[in-house]
Design an enzyme around this catalytic site. Sequence first.
Site, PDB file in Angstrom:
ATOM      1  CG  HIS A  61      38.174  56.469  38.715  1.00 37.11           C
ATOM      2  ND1 HIS A  61      37.106  57.270  38.393  1.00 37.11           N
ATOM      3  CD2 HIS A  61      37.772  55.177  38.464  1.00 37.11           C
ATOM      4  CE1 HIS A  61      36.101  56.514  37.975  1.00 37.11           C
ATOM      5  NE2 HIS A  61      36.487  55.242  38.007  1.00 37.11           N
ATOM      6  CB  CYS A 112      38.206  51.814  35.969  1.00 39.74           C
ATOM      7  SG  CYS A 112      36.712  52.164  36.915  1.00 39.74           S
TER       8      CYS A 112
END
Length: 338
Positions: free
Chosen positions: A244, A131
């Site tokens: 994130h 990711c």
Amino acid sequence: MRSYNVAVVGATGAVGNEMIKVLEQRNFPVKKLTLLASERSLGIDLTFHGKSIPVEALTENSFAGIEIGLFSAGGSISEKYAPIAAAQGCVVIDNTSAFRMVPDIPLVVPEVNPGAIALYKNRGIIANPNCSTIQMVVALKPIHDAVGIKRIVVSTYQAVSGTGKKAIDELSLQTQALLSFKEPVAKVYPHQIAFNCLPHIDVFLENGYTKEEMKMVNETKKIMDDQSIMVTATTVRVPVFYSHSESVNIETKKKITADEVRKLLSTAPGVMVVDNPSNKEYPLAINAAGRDETFVGRIREDESIPNGINLWVVSDNIRKGAALNAVQIAEILGSKYL
């Protein structure tokens, strides 16, 4: 594009749930959806386009008639079942780290290297990157194409959802405990995550880096198809539920200004530029949650070197960092290759 028989492996997990949601939201042409998980998920029904679908136990016989398999049930499960599925004619799009660095298995971010999807014919498997790598390369590929990137220095600020539901619950419970003047309990992480930052994601390797950090190094080179790019990473877990964030410093081969980067990224696929510091506008994790885009801001020149740029890159790790990327791969696979 015709319709396909699709299976989601790990359907009851956070990423599996999101895969089902993304398939529905993007109107992927599903003829039949099969939901697979471990036996402890038997009895659970999930909804797709208003219809209730029972979760089935994953077995070696689960893939008869399945054409596309979206896997997100852990590396050991993928290692066992992805080759079995592929042998039965199912093209596997795997969200684990099991196959990412296998030379003849494509590692794909659709905005960056869609042509690599054609290599699915090698093994019947396509790997979905980490990711944190996905959002970084989405932001950097247009710059690399324009002026070349020599070196990347990235520091990540990664949400607990990257670890799974137990980590989300742990952050919530620790926060409640601390605000109630009680002792927090740490089970998922080696230390308290609430009101803290842990410079430790995955296991430490002999070179002093973590496995997560080396994933970013190696995957970036493979996806960008350029082994000459030097990459160094420090990955940090922070007390954020979703999305994130990354501080990315790059050294380019040719000079590019911050304004030129803004202009370049403003038309880049999958990128949303949010960069107006005077108005306190920059990418935020809370704003990226649930969104498809990779958000880029704080674009500025690195004044310590001749050809340097700093970026702040934010994206939903469960969505673009996993489920959406997999479904985008499936879309290209179905429309161009199957």
